[in-house]
Design a protein around this motif. Structure first.
Motif, PDB file in Angstrom:
ATOM      1  N   LYS A   1       0.848  -1.186   0.000  1.00 57.21           N
ATOM      2  CA  LYS A   1       0.000   0.000   0.000  1.00 57.21           C
ATOM      3  C   LYS A   1       0.893   1.249   0.000  1.00 57.21           C
ATOM      4  O   LYS A   1       2.044   1.202   0.464  1.00 57.21           O
ATOM      5  CB  LYS A   1      -0.915   0.006   1.221  1.00 57.21           C
ATOM      6  N   ALA A   2       0.344   2.340  -0.522  1.00 51.06           N
ATOM      7  CA  ALA A   2       1.141   3.567  -0.627  1.00 51.06           C
ATOM      8  C   ALA A   2       0.546   4.725   0.163  1.00 51.06           C
ATOM      9  O   ALA A   2       1.115   5.814   0.186  1.00 51.06           O
ATOM     10  CB  ALA A   2       1.255   3.982  -2.094  1.00 51.06           C
ATOM     11  N   ASP A   3      -0.596   4.464   0.826  1.00 49.22           N
ATOM     12  CA  ASP A   3      -1.300   5.581   1.465  1.00 49.22           C
ATOM     13  C   ASP A   3      -1.674   5.292   2.915  1.00 49.22           C
ATOM     14  O   ASP A   3      -2.626   5.863   3.421  1.00 49.22           O
ATOM     15  CB  ASP A   3      -2.556   5.916   0.661  1.00 49.22           C
ATOM     16  N   GLN A   4      -0.928   4.385   3.560  1.00 46.84           N
ATOM     17  CA  GLN A   4      -1.266   4.026   4.929  1.00 46.84           C
ATOM     18  C   GLN A   4      -0.105   4.372   5.851  1.00 46.84           C
ATOM     19  O   GLN A   4       0.866   3.613   5.975  1.00 46.84           O
ATOM     20  CB  GLN A   4      -1.611   2.536   5.009  1.00 46.84           C
ATOM     21  N   PRO A   5      -0.177   5.511   6.518  1.00 42.25           N
ATOM     22  CA  PRO A   5       0.916   5.939   7.402  1.00 42.25           C
ATOM     23  C   PRO A   5       1.236   4.880   8.443  1.00 42.25           C
ATOM     24  O   PRO A   5       0.349   4.325   9.076  1.00 42.25           O
ATOM     25  CB  PRO A   5       0.347   7.196   8.065  1.00 42.25           C
ATOM     26  N   GLY A   6       2.524   4.619   8.628  1.00 43.87           N
ATOM     27  CA  GLY A   6       2.970   3.636   9.612  1.00 43.87           C
ATOM     28  C   GLY A   6       2.995   2.224   9.091  1.00 43.87           C
ATOM     29  O   GLY A   6       3.662   1.356   9.656  1.00 43.87           O
TER      30      GLY A   6
ATOM     31  N   THR B   1       9.792   8.779  -4.079  1.00 44.70           N
ATOM     32  CA  THR B   1       9.945   7.500  -4.769  1.00 44.70           C
ATOM     33  C   THR B   1      10.188   6.351  -3.798  1.00 44.70           C
ATOM     34  O   THR B   1      10.370   5.209  -4.222  1.00 44.70           O
ATOM     35  CB  THR B   1      11.124   7.565  -5.765  1.00 44.70           C
ATOM     36  N   ASN B   2      10.186   6.646  -2.506  1.00 43.92           N
ATOM     37  CA  ASN B   2      10.459   5.623  -1.497  1.00 43.92           C
ATOM     38  C   ASN B   2       9.173   5.178  -0.803  1.00 43.92           C
ATOM     39  O   ASN B   2       8.167   5.898  -0.794  1.00 43.92           O
ATOM     40  CB  ASN B   2      11.442   6.157  -0.454  1.00 43.92           C
ATOM     41  N   TYR B   3       9.233   3.991  -0.209  1.00 42.64           N
ATOM     42  CA  TYR B   3       8.119   3.467   0.573  1.00 42.64           C
ATOM     43  C   TYR B   3       8.614   3.210   1.990  1.00 42.64           C
ATOM     44  O   TYR B   3       9.763   2.808   2.189  1.00 42.64           O
ATOM     45  CB  TYR B   3       7.601   2.157  -0.023  1.00 42.64           C
TER      46      TYR B   3
ATOM     47  N   GLY C   1       7.246   2.062   6.294  1.00 41.67           N
ATOM     48  CA  GLY C   1       6.200   1.540   7.164  1.00 41.67           C
ATOM     49  C   GLY C   1       6.484   0.100   7.567  1.00 41.67           C
ATOM     50  O   GLY C   1       7.433  -0.539   7.099  1.00 41.67           O
ATOM     51  N   PHE C   2       5.643  -0.414   8.464  1.00 37.87           N
ATOM     52  CA  PHE C   2       5.839  -1.763   8.996  1.00 37.87           C
ATOM     53  C   PHE C   2       5.796  -2.813   7.892  1.00 37.87           C
ATOM     54  O   PHE C   2       6.620  -3.735   7.873  1.00 37.87           O
ATOM     55  CB  PHE C   2       4.745  -2.036  10.037  1.00 37.87           C
ATOM     56  N   ASP C   3       4.855  -2.707   6.961  1.00 37.74           N
ATOM     57  CA  ASP C   3       4.789  -3.688   5.872  1.00 37.74           C
ATOM     58  C   ASP C   3       6.054  -3.661   5.010  1.00 37.74           C
ATOM     59  O   ASP C   3       6.488  -4.708   4.502  1.00 37.74           O
ATOM     60  CB  ASP C   3       3.562  -3.421   4.995  1.00 37.74           C
ATOM     61  N   ILE C   4       6.618  -2.495   4.846  1.00 41.09           N
ATOM     62  CA  ILE C   4       7.850  -2.398   4.052  1.00 41.09           C
ATOM     63  C   ILE C   4       9.001  -3.089   4.794  1.00 41.09           C
ATOM     64  O   ILE C   4       9.825  -3.785   4.172  1.00 41.09           O
ATOM     65  CB  ILE C   4       8.211  -0.915   3.787  1.00 41.09           C
ATOM     66  N   GLU C   5       9.037  -2.916   6.121  1.00 39.56           N
ATOM     67  CA  GLU C   5      10.087  -3.584   6.904  1.00 39.56           C
ATOM     68  C   GLU C   5       9.905  -5.105   6.867  1.00 39.56           C
ATOM     69  O   GLU C   5      10.892  -5.853   6.835  1.00 39.56           O
ATOM     70  CB  GLU C   5      10.058  -3.068   8.346  1.00 39.56           C
ATOM     71  N   ILE C   6       8.644  -5.561   6.877  1.00 35.15           N
ATOM     72  CA  ILE C   6       8.402  -7.003   6.758  1.00 35.15           C
ATOM     73  C   ILE C   6       8.890  -7.504   5.392  1.00 35.15           C
ATOM     74  O   ILE C   6       9.483  -8.583   5.279  1.00 35.15           O
ATOM     75  CB  ILE C   6       6.900  -7.310   6.944  1.00 35.15           C
ATOM     76  N   ALA C   7       8.655  -6.719   4.346  1.00 32.81           N
ATOM     77  CA  ALA C   7       9.136  -7.105   3.008  1.00 32.81           C
ATOM     78  C   ALA C   7      10.656  -7.228   2.986  1.00 32.81           C
ATOM     79  O   ALA C   7      11.214  -8.134   2.351  1.00 32.81           O
ATOM     80  CB  ALA C   7       8.664  -6.071   1.981  1.00 32.81           C
ATOM     81  N   LYS C   8      11.336  -6.325   3.687  1.00 31.48           N
ATOM     82  CA  LYS C   8      12.802  -6.396   3.744  1.00 31.48           C
ATOM     83  C   LYS C   8      13.259  -7.668   4.464  1.00 31.48           C
ATOM     84  O   LYS C   8      14.226  -8.319   4.046  1.00 31.48           O
ATOM     85  CB  LYS C   8      13.348  -5.157   4.465  1.00 31.48           C
ATOM     86  N   ILE C   9      12.563  -8.016   5.556  1.00 32.92           N
ATOM     87  CA  ILE C   9      12.900  -9.241   6.289  1.00 32.92           C
ATOM     88  C   ILE C   9      12.724 -10.461   5.387  1.00 32.92           C
ATOM     89  O   ILE C   9      13.559 -11.374   5.372  1.00 32.92           O
ATOM     90  CB  ILE C   9      12.011  -9.354   7.548  1.00 32.92           C
TER      91      ILE C   9
ATOM     92  N   ALA D   1      17.816  -4.051  -0.197  1.00 32.21           N
ATOM     93  CA  ALA D   1      17.962  -2.764  -0.872  1.00 32.21           C
ATOM     94  C   ALA D   1      17.552  -2.837  -2.338  1.00 32.21           C
ATOM     95  O   ALA D   1      17.291  -1.802  -2.971  1.00 32.21           O
ATOM     96  CB  ALA D   1      19.401  -2.278  -0.763  1.00 32.21           C
ATOM     97  N   LYS D   2      17.478  -4.059  -2.881  1.00 37.28           N
ATOM     98  CA  LYS D   2      17.091  -4.230  -4.287  1.00 37.28           C
ATOM     99  C   LYS D   2      15.594  -4.534  -4.445  1.00 37.28           C
ATOM    100  O   LYS D   2      15.129  -4.761  -5.574  1.00 37.28           O
ATOM    101  CB  LYS D   2      17.920  -5.340  -4.925  1.00 37.28           C
ATOM    102  N   ASN D   3      14.872  -4.563  -3.333  1.00 40.73           N
ATOM    103  CA  ASN D   3      13.420  -4.795  -3.443  1.00 40.73           C
ATOM    104  C   ASN D   3      12.771  -3.775  -4.363  1.00 40.73           C
ATOM    105  O   ASN D   3      13.096  -2.585  -4.318  1.00 40.73           O
ATOM    106  CB  ASN D   3      12.754  -4.687  -2.063  1.00 40.73           C
ATOM    107  N   GLN D   4      11.834  -4.267  -5.174  1.00 43.09           N
ATOM    108  CA  GLN D   4      11.038  -3.373  -6.014  1.00 43.09           C
ATOM    109  C   GLN D   4       9.624  -3.332  -5.423  1.00 43.09           C
ATOM    110  O   GLN D   4       9.032  -4.383  -5.166  1.00 43.09           O
ATOM    111  CB  GLN D   4      11.009  -3.893  -7.448  1.00 43.09           C
ATOM    112  N   TYR D   5       9.107  -2.131  -5.214  1.00 41.68           N
ATOM    113  CA  TYR D   5       7.786  -1.983  -4.620  1.00 41.68           C
ATOM    114  C   TYR D   5       6.794  -1.465  -5.664  1.00 41.68           C
ATOM    115  O   TYR D   5       7.095  -0.535  -6.405  1.00 41.68           O
ATOM    116  CB  TYR D   5       7.842  -1.033  -3.424  1.00 41.68           C
ATOM    117  N   VAL D   6       5.637  -2.106  -5.682  1.00 43.33           N
ATOM    118  CA  VAL D   6       4.584  -1.741  -6.615  1.00 43.33           C
ATOM    119  C   VAL D   6       3.344  -1.372  -5.792  1.00 43.33           C
ATOM    120  O   VAL D   6       2.902  -2.155  -4.945  1.00 43.33           O
ATOM    121  CB  VAL D   6       4.240  -2.908  -7.563  1.00 43.33           C
TER     122      VAL D   6
END
Length: 284
Positions: free
Chosen positions: A50-55, A62-64, A66-74, A84-89
């Motif tokens: 998601k791109a519109d949910q704070p936190g 151009t960056n994302y 939040g918690f979901d982004i940190e889970i994606a990194k894990i 660092a090479k993750n692509q977010y859509v």
């Protein structure tokens, strides 16, 4: 000459078939690996967020973040990739299943509630967090719960579980649908709707934004249980199981709690305890 020409044609056919089997631009999957580990190694993992949910999932430039982004990194790190090479859509509630089915993304981490209808279309690892549906209203609103929504304009998102629940259980509410929650929150602020409904943790993120602080409030009376899952393709059983293993490791090594503390935890809410015994949604 005839044999040589036929052999050449056969060789071209084999090469063409091999390319098609791997998929265009798809990295080959070595023995013992999975398509997700291969993409991670190649730095080609695409996450729907998601791109519109704070936190949780918020696009800033151009960056994302939040918690979901940190889970994606894990997840990327656990799959053997470089986060660092993750692509977010950017995804919205209505296109998460199509994005997975069409290969637009490989994994969805986007406040994605696990339910039986969706499990017919995608696989879910997790849940990695359990939220509850609640209401966001103006600070001076007299609404105290979902039972007071008769005749009220309630905003949610097309294709979302909260919208479906309001339509089924509170049919006298006037459901207003947008494609994202930011529009709902703005409509509430403008006074064109009476309440916004979705998961409590999403609403808390909006209420804490500078533009709405002190003007909006979350009722704090959740009326559902929303287990957030990590979506992968329906046929990717191995990838689903691998992500559950990664989540278990993240709890054990503290990276799950660190992801929370770096994002949603900044509001003062302590990191939840993730019950790894409930990571059972992947098919056998």
């Amino acid at each position: 000459m005839r044999f040589t020409r036929m052999a050449a044609i056969a060789a071209v056919a084999v090469l063409a078939f091999g390319t098609a089997a791997c998929g265009k631009d798809e990295p080959a999957t070595p023995a013992g690996g999975t398509p997700l580990t291969s993409k991670a190694a190649a730095g080609q993992l695409k996450f729907g967020v998601k791109a519109d949910q704070p936190g949780l999932g918020l696009q800033v430039g151009t960056n994302y973040e939040g918690f979901d982004i940190e889970i994606a990194k894990i997840i990327a790190k656990g799959l053997g990739g470089d986060p660092a090479k993750n692509q977010y859509v950017t995804t919205v509630s209505a296109n998460r299943e199509p994005f997975l089915q069409q290969g637009t993304v490989d994994v969805v981490v986007a406040t994605y509630t696990i339910n039986d209808d969706r499990k017919k279309k995608v696989n879910f690892a997790g849940p990695y967090y359990t939220a509850g549906q609640d209401l966001l209203v103006k600070a001076d609103s007299t609404i105290t719960g979902p039972d007071q929504l008769d005749g009220k304009k309630v905003c949610s998102v097309t294709g979302s579980t909260p919208a479906k629940r309001i339509a089924e259980k509170y049919p006298k509410a006037q459901l207003q649908l947008f494609d994202n929650y930011s529009k709902c929150v703005q409509a509430l602020s403008d006074g064109t709707v009476d309440a916004v409904t979705t998961d409590d943790i999403i609403l808390a993120g909006y209420a804490a934004q500078d533009a709405f602080a002190g003007k909006l409030k979350v009722l704090g009376k959740p009326f559902s249980s929303e287990p957030y899952g990590i979506g992968v393709k329906l046929e990717d059983k191995a990838g689903c199981t691998k992500i559950n293993e990664i989540l278990k490791a993240a709890v054990a090594d503290g990276s799950y709690a660190a992801a929370w503390n770096a994002t949603l935890g900044k509001s003062g809410t302590p990191a939840p305890t993730l019950d790894t015994s409930k990571l059972t949604n992947c098919p056998a």
